[in-house]
Design a protein around this motif. Structure first.
Motif, short mmCIF file in Angstrom:
data_model
loop_
_atom_site.label_atom_id
_atom_site.label_comp_id
_atom_site.label_asym_id
_atom_site.label_seq_id
_atom_site.Cartn_x
_atom_site.Cartn_y
_atom_site.Cartn_z
N GLN A 151 1.74 -7.57 -10.01
CA GLN A 151 1.87 -6.20 -10.20
C GLN A 151 1.90 -5.31 -8.94
O GLN A 151 1.10 -4.40 -8.54
CB GLN A 151 0.60 -5.76 -11.04
N PRO A 152 2.96 -5.35 -8.25
CA PRO A 152 3.30 -4.66 -7.09
C PRO A 152 3.43 -3.27 -7.41
O PRO A 152 4.00 -2.97 -8.35
CB PRO A 152 4.40 -5.17 -6.31
N ASN A 153 3.44 -2.58 -6.40
CA ASN A 153 4.03 -0.81 -6.50
C ASN A 153 5.27 -0.78 -6.03
O ASN A 153 5.36 -1.20 -4.90
CB ASN A 153 2.83 -0.09 -5.88
N VAL A 154 6.12 -0.31 -6.67
CA VAL A 154 7.59 -0.65 -6.39
C VAL A 154 8.33 1.05 -6.23
O VAL A 154 7.93 1.87 -7.15
CB VAL A 154 8.34 -1.26 -7.33
N TYR A 155 9.06 1.12 -5.06
CA TYR A 155 9.35 2.28 -5.03
C TYR A 155 10.96 2.15 -4.50
O TYR A 155 11.34 1.31 -3.82
CB TYR A 155 8.77 3.49 -3.89
N SER A 156 11.87 3.07 -4.36
CA SER A 156 13.06 3.23 -4.07
C SER A 156 13.21 3.71 -2.46
O SER A 156 12.20 4.38 -2.06
CB SER A 156 14.20 3.96 -4.67
N PHE A 157 13.98 3.15 -1.67
CA PHE A 157 14.33 3.55 -0.27
C PHE A 157 15.07 4.92 -0.29
O PHE A 157 15.55 5.50 -1.40
CB PHE A 157 15.23 2.68 0.35
N ASN A 158 14.80 5.75 0.76
CA ASN A 158 15.56 7.00 1.01
C ASN A 158 15.12 8.14 0.32
O ASN A 158 15.58 9.32 0.84
CB ASN A 158 17.05 6.59 0.70
#
Length: 281
Positions: free
Chosen positions: A105-112
Motif C-alpha cells: 500500500q504505497p502512497n503514489v503521486y505523479s511527477f511534475n
C-alpha cells in the motif's frame, strides 16, 4: 682544457701591485613571475583579481537523480546547493512512490505537478504518527525547503531555459540555463535509465555530460552518508575543472581526468560502488 688561473694572472700585462677592488654587490633579485596556474603550491599568489574572482565564481553544474526524486537525490541536492553549486534533481520512475502502511500500500503521486507540501499535508492527515516515525514527514519538510516538487528526468527538456521554473521554486540558482555538466545517479537502474534516455534523445546539443552512479541504499541514514560522499566528489570534480581553466601548459583536460578523480574518490568511499560514462546532451 683545464688551465691554472695563477699562470694566466702572471702573464696578464694589466696586472699591478694594487689589488683589484671587489666587485659591486649584485642588484636585488627580482621575484620570478610564476605562470598562472602553476602547480608549485603558490598558484594563486600572482593571479589578478579578475582571474581569481572568475575561479571562485566558476562552479560545475550538477544534476542528482534517484527513483522518486524524494530521498537520495534530494539529500544530495540539498548538500550541493548549500555548497553554492548550481544543481537540479530528478526521478526516473513512472510515478512517485512513498512508503505506506504496508509494502503493498504505497502512497503514489505523479511527477511534475505534485508539490512536496501537498504530499506532506496529505500524509499528515492520514497518519501523522506513522509518517513521522518512518521519517517521511521530516523528509518532505526538507524537500519543500529545497524546491517545489519532484520532477521526472524523462520529461526534462534539456537546454530549455528554466527561468519560470526557478521563479516557482523548481530549480537552483545558476541552473536556469537548463543544462548541467555532471549527472549523479543514486542507483544503478537510475543510471541505466539516464544513459538509455540520453541515447534516445540523439545528442541534439552535442554537449558532453559525465554520468556517474553512486550506489546508495534507499533509506534516510544511507542517504545522509551518500549526500556527504556526493559533495566530496563534486568538490574534487570542480577543483579539476578550475585547474583546467587556468592551465597554460596544455596538460590533461578535465574530461580525461574524471576517471582518475572517481578512482581516488572510490578509495575514500569504498562502500559506495561507482559507475561512470561520458554521454552527450
Amino acid at each position: 682544457m683545464a688551465a691554472d688561473p695563477r699562470l694566466a694572472r702572471a702573464m696578464d700585462p694589466r696586472r699591478t701591485a694594487t689589488p683589484p677592488q671587489p666587485p659591486p654587490p649584485p642588484p636585488p633579485a627580482q621575484s620570478e613571475q610564476k605562470p598562472v596556474g602553476g602547480y608549485d603550491g603558490v598558484e594563486d599568489v600572482n593571479l589578478d583579481s579578475e582571474t581569481r574572482r572568475e575561479r571562485e565564481d566558476f562552479k560545475l553544474k550538477f544534476c542528482t537523480v534517484c527513483a522518486s526524486n524524494n530521498n537520495r537525490s534530494m539529500e544530495a541536492h540539498l548538500r550541493l546547493s548549500l555548497a553554492s553549486y548550481p544543481v537540479l534533481s530528478f526521478g526516473t520512475g513512472s510515478l512517485v512512490r512513498l512508503p505506506g502502511p504496508s509494502i503493498t500500500q504505497p502512497n503514489v503521486y505523479s511527477f511534475n505537478n505534485t508539490s512536496y507540501e501537498s504530499m506532506r499535508q496529505e500524509l499528515l492527515a492520514k497518519d501523522p504518527r506513522l509518517y513521522r516515525a518512518n521519517g517521511i514527514l521530516p523528509m518532505l519538510e526538507r524537500n519543500s525547503s529545497v524546491k517545489w516538487g519532484p520532477e521526472r528526468w524523462q520529461d526534462w527538456p534539456v537546454g530549455m531555459p528554466r527561468l519560470s521554473e526557478y521563479q516557482q521554486g523548481k530549480g537552483s540558482k545558476g541552473a536556469e540555463g537548463g543544462v548541467v555538466d555532471v549527472v549523479i545517479t543514486c542507483e544503478e537502474r537510475c543510471w541505466d535509465a539516464v544513459v538509455d534516455n540520453l541515447i534516445e534523445r540523439g545528442s541534439p546539443l552535442n554537449r558532453p555530460v559525465h554520468v556517474i552512479n553512486v550506489d546508495i541504499k534507499d533509506n534516510h541514514e544511507e542517504a545522509l552518508v551518500g549526500g556527504k560522499a556526493i559533495l566530496d566528489l563534486a568538490d574534487s570534480l570542480n577543483e579539476a575543472a578550475n585547474e583546467e581553466r587556468v592551465d597554460t601548459e596544455g596538460n590533461m583536460s578535465f574530461d580525461e581526468r574524471v576517471p582518475d578523480i572517481i578512482a581516488d574518490w572510490q578509495e575514500r568511499w569504498p562502500h559506495l560502488p561507482a559507475l561512470w560514462t561520458l554521454a552527450w546532451f
